[in-house]
Scaffold this active site. Structure first.
Site, PDB file in Angstrom:
ATOM      1  N   THR C  11       0.815  -1.216   0.000  1.00  0.00           N
ATOM      2  CA  THR C  11       0.000   0.000   0.000  1.00  0.00           C
ATOM      3  C   THR C  11       0.847   1.263   0.000  1.00  0.00           C
ATOM      4  OG1 THR C  11      -1.858  -1.074   1.088  1.00  0.00           O
ATOM      5  CG2 THR C  11      -1.680   1.291   1.369  1.00  0.00           C
ATOM      6  N   SER C  53       0.915  -7.296  -0.744  1.00  0.00           N
ATOM      7  CA  SER C  53       1.481  -8.339   0.112  1.00  0.00           C
ATOM      8  C   SER C  53       0.685  -9.634   0.034  1.00  0.00           C
ATOM      9  CB  SER C  53       1.632  -7.862   1.556  1.00  0.00           C
ATOM     10  OG  SER C  53       0.399  -7.674   2.163  1.00  0.00           O
ATOM     11  N   THR C  82       1.020  -4.593   4.265  1.00  0.00           N
ATOM     12  CA  THR C  82       0.803  -4.875   5.680  1.00  0.00           C
ATOM     13  C   THR C  82       0.254  -6.280   5.933  1.00  0.00           C
ATOM     14  OG1 THR C  82      -1.379  -3.846   5.547  1.00  0.00           O
ATOM     15  CG2 THR C  82       0.460  -2.454   6.247  1.00  0.00           C
ATOM     16  N   ASP C  83      -0.436  -6.854   4.965  1.00  0.00           N
ATOM     17  CA  ASP C  83      -1.102  -8.129   5.255  1.00  0.00           C
ATOM     18  C   ASP C  83      -0.118  -9.284   5.431  1.00  0.00           C
ATOM     19  OD1 ASP C  83      -3.858  -7.400   5.402  1.00  0.00           O
ATOM     20  OD2 ASP C  83      -3.808  -7.041   3.261  1.00  0.00           O
TER      21      ASP C  83
END
Lengths: 162, 162, 162, 162
Positions: C11, C53, C82-83
């Site tokens: 992101t 991710s 972030t995931d």
């Protein structure tokens, strides 16, 4: 001038959701932006729909036309996705015998640093109080009569047809 | 429209120097801003002076008048400090028999997040291509004929005189 | 400290294309951001991949591990979606016997006004020069050892497991 | 970590007043910034004074020392003007036997687009939870022990003394 603002969605209102890793059309931003800019006039804002302009149908355009007709004000500002903006503007020509109608939007979401949203809205507001009755597109710093403008998809900007 | 932009300084161009813990009038920002916004017209920019509007003298106003007269374009945009903006506008009325002249500026430096600079410039650009010949002030989202506007110092905004 | 930065997408690097009404992972932003912030240290930046991710595979993680091993520096900063950030971090634990490795990213693209990107990068840089060798996640203003952190998808933030 | 933030003024909190065409030290910005960044920890903020760092006296430093001693938390973040930041830090060394104290600030007001404020605060927060007890300066992306740092006025950045 006491303009009435009709919002329809489009890139200007795009926001980002991390959870879905996706953009969506969010709440209309124009009311907050106008207040932040300290405008010295009253205005009203009405959300007609929240759509990408590619998804706007003839039924949607009929609804926008209804909202324009129903508005008390003779100064109408419409925020709209850029791809169908000219088509929607052309659908409003009959309503503009008495009214000034300016459509604007943004090539980058208002939430982006450096977006053209606030500049385009300024340009539309400046035009709205100076033009004769009719329908206009305010994009890329220009105020086009709706009969002589198209979006150049390749250059990603608006230009006169002739 | 091929507007000519004359910059004179003012809050819009204020920048901050940490070393001196002080602000100064910096390079004119409007050329870069217009390019960032992707305007679809040619324009020229000329820096006439870099002054707070409270420091602008009659000699400075004569110089601005000369620059307006000398400009090839009939569409003149002037960025100016807000305190003396109306006075400078009034000094240009004679030059505006043939030309459209719009003055604008900002209540917060363009370098500030949330500044009104880019909105005001948009409003001025929108007005410039729609007004009849004359001198106008584009501030607080309104386009005022220069003969009917004043800065309300207490409210820190522009309003009609009557 | 002469940190080596490895970028993988996510992101933080998302940009928006109007033409497609879609976002894509763009050029890594961290090098420009660090220069804009005036950091007083040398650093190198290497783009390992440009992926969401959720699309990062075990082969991608092996590649990131290779890049960490190959780096001359003992201070490694990784930007990541972030995931999958925690999973990638856990895959680097063995490499961190000698090295300090901090992963960071953003919940909002760096291009957004108000994004957490620059804050998170600052937090990661601050941690990188103070921690013992190991793998850490710098998100939401906290520096978590990679063995005690998860992303709470519902609250859209990172928190300790216990 | 439940950090206590003590604000003292400085460039980070500078705001611009058009009426006076001047900058002044405004309300502390750090609380709002930390909330906007979505930090996943509790914190308290206390405004000790609102001064340019050149105006901070020995009496002011004694007051800051008192506030540090009085704080319940062992993690203290102080926002401060950059010119006197090292001097204030040195005055706190005795208090730091048990506490971690990180001072930070900004070379450009937080209100400016592109300011280093949010990055520096991130760096300070990252350091605060990783350092041993002591006093540190977090500026220009580096975390300096207060005994080995000075502001290079000519280059307008912080650097080690040796």
């Amino acid at each position: 001038m006491h303009p009435h603002v009709i919002t329809t969605g489009g890139t200007i209102d795009k926001i980002y959701f991390d959870a879905k890793s996706d953009y969506q059309v969010g709440e209309p931003v124009i009311g907050d932006l106008l207040r932040q800019m300290g405008v010295a006039f009253e205005f009203t804002v009405e959300s007609a729909m929240r759509k990408d302009s590619l998804d706007i149908t003839e039924a949607d355009r009929a609804l926008i036309r209804d909202r324009v007709q129903a508005a008390d004000s003779d100064h109408i500002l419409i925020t709209h996705g850029t791809d169908g903006m000219v088509t929607t503007g052309l659908a409003l020509v009959r309503e503009a015998a008495q009214k000034r109608i300016v459509l604007t939007g943004a090539l980058q979401p208002a939430a982006f640093a450096g977006s053209d949203a606030i500049f385009n809205i300024g340009c539309a507001i400046g035009a709205l109080q100076c033009v004769d009755p009719g329908v206009y597109i305010a994009m890329n710093g220009r105020v086009f009569p709706v009969g002589n403008v198209r979006k150049n998809l390749e250059k990603n900007r608006f230009e006169p047809v002739r």
